[in-house]
Design a protein around this motif. Structure first.
Motif, PDB file in Angstrom:
ATOM      1  N   VAL A  16       0.885  -1.359  -0.200  1.00  0.00           N
ATOM      2  CA  VAL A  16      -0.151   0.008   0.054  1.00  0.00           C
ATOM      3  C   VAL A  16       0.912   1.196  -0.076  1.00  0.00           C
ATOM      4  O   VAL A  16       0.451   2.420   0.330  1.00  0.00           O
ATOM      5  CB  VAL A  16      -1.093   0.005   1.138  1.00  0.00           C
ATOM      6  CG1 VAL A  16      -1.937  -1.046   1.021  1.00  0.00           C
ATOM      7  CG2 VAL A  16      -0.199   0.021   2.741  1.00  0.00           C
ATOM      8  N   LEU A  17       2.170   1.162  -0.553  1.00  0.00           N
ATOM      9  CA  LEU A  17       2.712   2.578  -0.453  1.00  0.00           C
ATOM     10  C   LEU A  17       2.214   3.428  -1.558  1.00  0.00           C
ATOM     11  O   LEU A  17       1.628   3.020  -2.501  1.00  0.00           O
ATOM     12  CB  LEU A  17       4.306   2.069  -1.152  1.00  0.00           C
ATOM     13  CG  LEU A  17       5.330   1.238  -0.455  1.00  0.00           C
ATOM     14  CD1 LEU A  17       6.588   0.900  -1.001  1.00  0.00           C
ATOM     15  CD2 LEU A  17       5.495   1.583   1.112  1.00  0.00           C
ATOM     16  N   ASP A  18       2.409   4.720  -1.344  1.00  0.00           N
ATOM     17  CA  ASP A  18       1.890   5.703  -2.323  1.00  0.00           C
ATOM     18  C   ASP A  18       2.921   5.513  -3.288  1.00  0.00           C
ATOM     19  O   ASP A  18       3.961   5.173  -3.381  1.00  0.00           O
ATOM     20  CB  ASP A  18       1.478   6.945  -1.545  1.00  0.00           C
ATOM     21  CG  ASP A  18       2.807   7.759  -0.876  1.00  0.00           C
ATOM     22  OD1 ASP A  18       3.727   7.795  -1.783  1.00  0.00           O
ATOM     23  OD2 ASP A  18       2.504   8.313  -0.147  1.00  0.00           O
ATOM     24  N   GLU A  19       2.571   6.517  -4.558  1.00  0.00           N
ATOM     25  CA  GLU A  19       3.195   6.484  -5.629  1.00  0.00           C
ATOM     26  C   GLU A  19       4.789   6.896  -5.337  1.00  0.00           C
ATOM     27  O   GLU A  19       5.606   6.368  -5.887  1.00  0.00           O
ATOM     28  CB  GLU A  19       2.673   7.603  -6.530  1.00  0.00           C
ATOM     29  CG  GLU A  19       3.041   6.905  -8.099  1.00  0.00           C
ATOM     30  CD  GLU A  19       2.544   8.052  -9.000  1.00  0.00           C
ATOM     31  OE1 GLU A  19       1.371   8.563  -8.870  1.00  0.00           O
ATOM     32  OE2 GLU A  19       3.078   8.413  -9.911  1.00  0.00           O
ATOM     33  N   SER A  20       4.973   8.080  -4.547  1.00  0.00           N
ATOM     34  CA  SER A  20       6.339   8.497  -4.532  1.00  0.00           C
ATOM     35  C   SER A  20       7.258   7.311  -3.279  1.00  0.00           C
ATOM     36  O   SER A  20       8.325   7.239  -3.746  1.00  0.00           O
ATOM     37  CB  SER A  20       6.419   9.934  -3.783  1.00  0.00           C
ATOM     38  OG  SER A  20       6.181   9.903  -2.595  1.00  0.00           O
ATOM     39  N   GLU A  21       6.540   6.845  -2.446  1.00  0.00           N
ATOM     40  CA  GLU A  21       7.059   5.689  -1.972  1.00  0.00           C
ATOM     41  C   GLU A  21       7.427   4.584  -2.577  1.00  0.00           C
ATOM     42  O   GLU A  21       8.579   4.180  -2.401  1.00  0.00           O
ATOM     43  CB  GLU A  21       6.361   5.400  -0.785  1.00  0.00           C
ATOM     44  CG  GLU A  21       6.078   6.325   0.516  1.00  0.00           C
ATOM     45  CD  GLU A  21       5.074   5.926   1.377  1.00  0.00           C
ATOM     46  OE1 GLU A  21       5.029   6.117   2.713  1.00  0.00           O
ATOM     47  OE2 GLU A  21       3.959   5.147   0.926  1.00  0.00           O
ATOM     48  N   ARG A  22       6.822   4.060  -3.400  1.00  0.00           N
ATOM     49  CA  ARG A  22       6.935   2.917  -4.015  1.00  0.00           C
ATOM     50  C   ARG A  22       8.090   3.455  -5.253  1.00  0.00           C
ATOM     51  O   ARG A  22       8.897   2.396  -5.310  1.00  0.00           O
ATOM     52  CB  ARG A  22       5.497   2.623  -5.206  1.00  0.00           C
ATOM     53  CG  ARG A  22       5.899   1.565  -5.894  1.00  0.00           C
ATOM     54  CD  ARG A  22       4.735   0.969  -6.536  1.00  0.00           C
ATOM     55  NE  ARG A  22       3.647   0.762  -5.559  1.00  0.00           N
ATOM     56  CZ  ARG A  22       3.471  -0.438  -4.619  1.00  0.00           C
ATOM     57  NH1 ARG A  22       4.481  -1.295  -4.863  1.00  0.00           N
ATOM     58  NH2 ARG A  22       2.738  -0.530  -3.828  1.00  0.00           N
ATOM     59  N   LYS A  23       8.083   4.586  -5.894  1.00  0.00           N
ATOM     60  CA  LYS A  23       9.272   4.926  -6.652  1.00  0.00           C
ATOM     61  C   LYS A  23      10.583   4.852  -5.941  1.00  0.00           C
ATOM     62  O   LYS A  23      11.589   4.411  -6.504  1.00  0.00           O
ATOM     63  CB  LYS A  23       8.860   6.326  -7.358  1.00  0.00           C
ATOM     64  CG  LYS A  23       8.381   6.327  -8.727  1.00  0.00           C
ATOM     65  CD  LYS A  23       8.390   7.690  -9.318  1.00  0.00           C
ATOM     66  CE  LYS A  23       7.608   7.472 -10.737  1.00  0.00           C
ATOM     67  NZ  LYS A  23       7.209   8.874 -10.881  1.00  0.00           N
TER      68      LYS A  23
END
Ligand SMILES: [Zn+2]
Length: 421
Positions: A16-23
């Motif tokens: 459930v990471l948000d987009e910037s965390e995922r990148k």
């Protein structure tokens, strides 16, 4: 017996990471992997040097496109190039847990780390819960398909019946007597078990207790899924992965594509150029699992799909692969096994009476069927041919002997006529 809730919940925070965390997460994992692989894998060093790719200059995710694609078929050749599977491994073979062999032949190393094949989050998403008793019907011999699913079940506190390739009567008996709650195997085989049960008068809903099924290894239609879900009153979800890297994606309860596993960076690339394509465009699935033992960087799987980043109701934020729409080349995955034209050619070359051959794949009733068509005059070695074929290719085809000139002049070695829906 009250049923478990198999529809809610998420196994790992990484889902459930948000987009910037995922990148950021992908970037850290990839940087670390590339540095390590360049240092400890002879093959990676060779390939990066040849492509003049400097690991220190890997700064953003898009820099990955400068690394050449590694085709799955190249592994057959590369692995034979010396110790440590031709330098692809960063350890000696004796430091591993197991080494499997898939058709090709391609060797599949497994090291000793926890959840090596990475299926745990996928099994949770599919609906497996603590206390389940799961029957694994994949083969246990040489290929990793069965053993790789034991670890996720252990991690989720489930028990396993390793029924492997027992006959369907035995499978059914186990399922009934032990009140098995989970099925792990090919979807067509579950259909086969259902047919067997109906034949002998076993009521799938009253006499059996299967509530959840994890299937993989072959494509199936939504019609087949809903038929099986209704017959058994169960939830059936699929995973996607390979024997080289393990889990790549898995379905959640909402079954709208395969959430990409958090253990890998997945691109969709042009099959010829290896250039990454835009979201929604169909191309080859290219995967980089964050695996330091066996760093297959940018492995082109040969499977075709596309990326879907629309939100999913389950709350997982990982992008999804749409359905697997086909295979890039003539290699076909039949009944979960890759069949390579060169392997078939090798068998055929032993029979000088065979002038030409072709393999035809169909799926009547959703079950794969392979027919070997041969052109020959007075062919008398049918049984021998089927035996050799089965020994080398691991599948038994139907055989049709044709008079020379029957097949069209231009033919593909493997003609895939399967229909999905
Ligand atoms: Zn979802």
């Amino acid at each position: 017996m009250t049923r478990k809730d198999r529809t809610e919940g998420i196994f790992s925070r990484r889902e459930v990471l948000d987009e910037s965390e995922r990148k950021q997460y992908y970037l850290i994992q990839l940087k670390d992997l590339l540095q390590y692989a360049y240092r400890y894998s002879e093959d990676v060093k060779k390939r990066f040097d040849r492509a003049q790719f400097n690991v220190d200059k890997f700064r953003q995710l898009s820099d990955i496109k400068h690394i050449p694609i590694l085709k799955k078929k190249e592994l057959i050749f590369l692995q034979s190039m010396g110790p440590r599977l031709g330098g692809l491994l960063t350890k000696d073979l004796g430091e591993l847990k197991r080494v499997f062999m898939s058709p090709g032949p391609i060797f599949d190393p497994e090291d000793r780390s926890d959840d090596y094949w990475g299926w745990t989050e996928g099994f949770y998403a599919a609906g497996f819960r603590a206390g389940d008793l799961a029957q694994i019907t994949f083969p246990y011999q040489l290929a990793p398909s069965a053993l790789m699913f034991e670890e996720p079940l252990k991690n989720l506190s489930c028990a396993v019946v390793p029924s492997g390739q027992s006959d369907s009567t035995t499978q059914l008996e186990i399922m009934q007597k032990l009140r098995v709650t989970g099925y792990v195997g090919a979807p067509s085989y579950l259909m086969h078990i259902a047919q067997k049960a109906e034949e002998v008068g076993v009521n799938l809903r009253k006499d059996l207790y299967v509530e959840v099924a994890f299937v993989t290894g072959e494509k199936f239609s939504e019609k087949m899924r809903s038929t099986l879900e209704k017959k058994f009153d169960l939830i059936m979800r699929q995973g996607y992965g390979t024997a080289d890297v393990g889990c790549i994606g898995y379905e959640c309860f909402h079954k709208c594509g395969l959430h990409i596993a958090n253990r890998a960076y997945v691109e969709i690339c042009h099959p010829d150029t290896g250039i990454p394509l835009k979201d929604g465009e169909v191309g080859e699935i290219v995967v980089t699992a964050f695996n330091k033992t066996y760093p297959l960087i940018r492995l082109a799987t040969g499977d075709l799909s596309y990326i879907d980043r629309s939100p999913c109701q389950c709350g997982r934020t990982s992008p999804r692969l749409g359905s697997i729409v086909g295979r890039v080349d003539t290699t076909a995955r039949i009944k979960g096994m890759f069949v390579y034209p060169h392997q078939v050619e090798h068998v055929m070359a032993q029979y000088e009476e065979i002038k030409r051959w072709q393999i035809e794949v169909t799926n009547p009733g959703g079950i794969d069927e392979m027919t070997l068509l041969i052109e020959a005059v007075n062919f008398k070695r049918e049984d021998e041919l089927l035996h050799t074929f089965r020994e080398k290719i691991k599948l038994r085809p139907l055989l049709k002997v044709l008079t020379p000139g029957t097949l069209p002049p231009q033919i593909r070695p493997i003609e895939d006529k399967r229909k999905w829906d």
